[in-house]
Design a protein around this motif. Structure first.
Motif, PDB file in Angstrom:
ATOM      1  N   THR A  12       0.845  -1.186   0.000  1.00  0.00           N
ATOM      2  CA  THR A  12       0.000   0.000   0.000  1.00  0.00           C
ATOM      3  C   THR A  12       0.882   1.238   0.000  1.00  0.00           C
ATOM      4  O   THR A  12       1.851   1.304   0.757  1.00  0.00           O
ATOM      5  CB  THR A  12      -0.884  -0.008   1.270  1.00  0.00           C
ATOM      6  OG1 THR A  12      -1.590  -1.247   1.314  1.00  0.00           O
ATOM      7  CG2 THR A  12      -1.888   1.127   1.253  1.00  0.00           C
ATOM      8  N   THR A  19      -4.814   6.349  -0.034  1.00  0.00           N
ATOM      9  CA  THR A  19      -3.992   5.146  -0.057  1.00  0.00           C
ATOM     10  C   THR A  19      -4.210   4.421  -1.383  1.00  0.00           C
ATOM     11  O   THR A  19      -5.334   4.322  -1.868  1.00  0.00           O
ATOM     12  CB  THR A  19      -4.335   4.184   1.099  1.00  0.00           C
ATOM     13  OG1 THR A  19      -5.679   3.736   0.920  1.00  0.00           O
ATOM     14  CG2 THR A  19      -4.200   4.842   2.445  1.00  0.00           C
ATOM     15  N   ASP A  21      -3.670   0.831  -3.199  1.00  0.00           N
ATOM     16  CA  ASP A  21      -3.357  -0.587  -3.026  1.00  0.00           C
ATOM     17  C   ASP A  21      -2.680  -1.096  -4.293  1.00  0.00           C
ATOM     18  O   ASP A  21      -3.331  -1.632  -5.183  1.00  0.00           O
ATOM     19  CB  ASP A  21      -4.635  -1.393  -2.753  1.00  0.00           C
ATOM     20  CG  ASP A  21      -5.259  -1.015  -1.416  1.00  0.00           C
ATOM     21  OD1 ASP A  21      -4.499  -0.848  -0.440  1.00  0.00           O
ATOM     22  OD2 ASP A  21      -6.497  -0.866  -1.346  1.00  0.00           O
ATOM     23  N   LYS A  24      -2.692  -6.196  -3.966  1.00  0.00           N
ATOM     24  CA  LYS A  24      -3.643  -6.773  -3.019  1.00  0.00           C
ATOM     25  C   LYS A  24      -3.193  -8.208  -2.745  1.00  0.00           C
ATOM     26  O   LYS A  24      -2.490  -8.793  -3.576  1.00  0.00           O
ATOM     27  CB  LYS A  24      -5.053  -6.726  -3.617  1.00  0.00           C
ATOM     28  CG  LYS A  24      -5.501  -5.281  -3.867  1.00  0.00           C
ATOM     29  CD  LYS A  24      -6.685  -5.197  -4.792  1.00  0.00           C
ATOM     30  CE  LYS A  24      -6.910  -3.747  -5.208  1.00  0.00           C
ATOM     31  NZ  LYS A  24      -7.761  -3.645  -6.393  1.00  0.00           N
TER      32      LYS A  24
END
Ligand code: ADP
Ligand code: ADP
Length: 229
Positions: A12, A19, A21, A24
């Motif tokens: 992240t 934020t 990502d 993941k």
């Protein structure tokens, strides 16, 4: 045999209030000696994954093992040693040191490991025997990338990581780079991981990992990888 194990990793980025990502929850085993291609559109997390494999970045959560060693818990010094001794890098824009000659660029990498290959032999291997005293600015894009491959391969790295290695090159020159990477894979036994958004490159891979929005969406086994010739 598993050379690298990525176990439930995420990455992240904090951008002020936002934020991102970039990765993941992702798991992947990379096998010793394989040639793996990571495919996916721009922004899908390929470079982030490659940087984590190379010890240039750490995951936000999850664990990374290289030959059983937990890199995600390694001290900075251990990580530096890992990058220097075990990993070779090939980038889209070659990243050669401009005020060193081709030979000196390769020599610098050779100096990082015990028992490197011969610099002269390595430059011969990539067809640049006559360019050893040339500076990067005196070389074409394809020649600079050949120096970059020689610089990465001279260390006999167990892992060779390539981020869009043909991205800045024309089709024919790109194919030559791929055949050189395949040669390093077959003859030196280096495990090769190539990140690209160029689908035809994947024909030479033993496995193709497809990424989409920060996740691995598919892993394809290729039972008859092609040579790029
Ligand atoms: P790819 O290599 O597939 O193009 P990246 O791994 O470079 O994808 O990027 C994945 C996502 O993470 C993108 O949304 C990108 O903008 C973001 N990202 C990558 N690096 C950074 C960074 N240093 N800071 C903030 N966001 C980043
Ligand atoms: P992406 O495919 O993720 O959009 P880029 O094509 O921008 O990423 O960059 C691919 C890789 O090349 C990245 O690892 C980045 O660090 C490196 N890179 C990008 N721009 C340059 C540059 N001007 N010089 C050297 N390396 C670069």
């Amino acid at each position: 045999k598993v050379l690298m194990k990525l176990k439930g990793i995420t990455r992240t980025y904090l951008m002020g209030e936002v934020t991102v990502d970039a990765l993941k929850e992702t798991s992947l085993d990379i096998y010793e000696g394989e040639l793996l291609v990571i495919l996916g559109p721009s922004g899908s997390g390929k470079s982030t994954l490659l940087n984590i494999m190379g010890g240039m970045d750490l995951p936000s959560t999850g664990e990374v093992f290289f030959d059983g060693e937990n890199l995600s818990r390694a001290a900075e010094g251990q990580l530096t040693a890992y990058r220097r001794q075990e990993v070779g890098f090939v980038f889209q824009f070659y990243n050669l040191i401009p005020d060193l000659t081709a030979g000196e660029n390769v020599e610098l990498a050779a100096g990082l490991v015990e028992g490197p290959l011969s610099v002269t032999e390595m430059l011969k291997e990539v067809g640049l025997a006559t360019r050893i005293d040339h500076f990067p600015s005196q070389l074409s894009g394809g020649e600079q990338q050949r120096v970059a491959i020689a610089r990465a391969a001279v260390k006999k790295p167990r892992l060779l990581l390539c981020d869009e290695p043909t991205g800045a090159l024309d089709h024919l020159t790109g194919k030559l780079m791929l055949s050189l990477l395949q040669k390093v894979n077959r003859e030196q036994g280096s495990t090769v991981v190539i990140v690209t958004h160029n689908t035809p490159i994947s024909a030479m891979a033993q496995r193709i990992v497809r990424m989409s929005s920060g996740r691995i969406s598919e892993i394809i086994e290729n039972t008859s990888p092609l040579s790029p010739e």
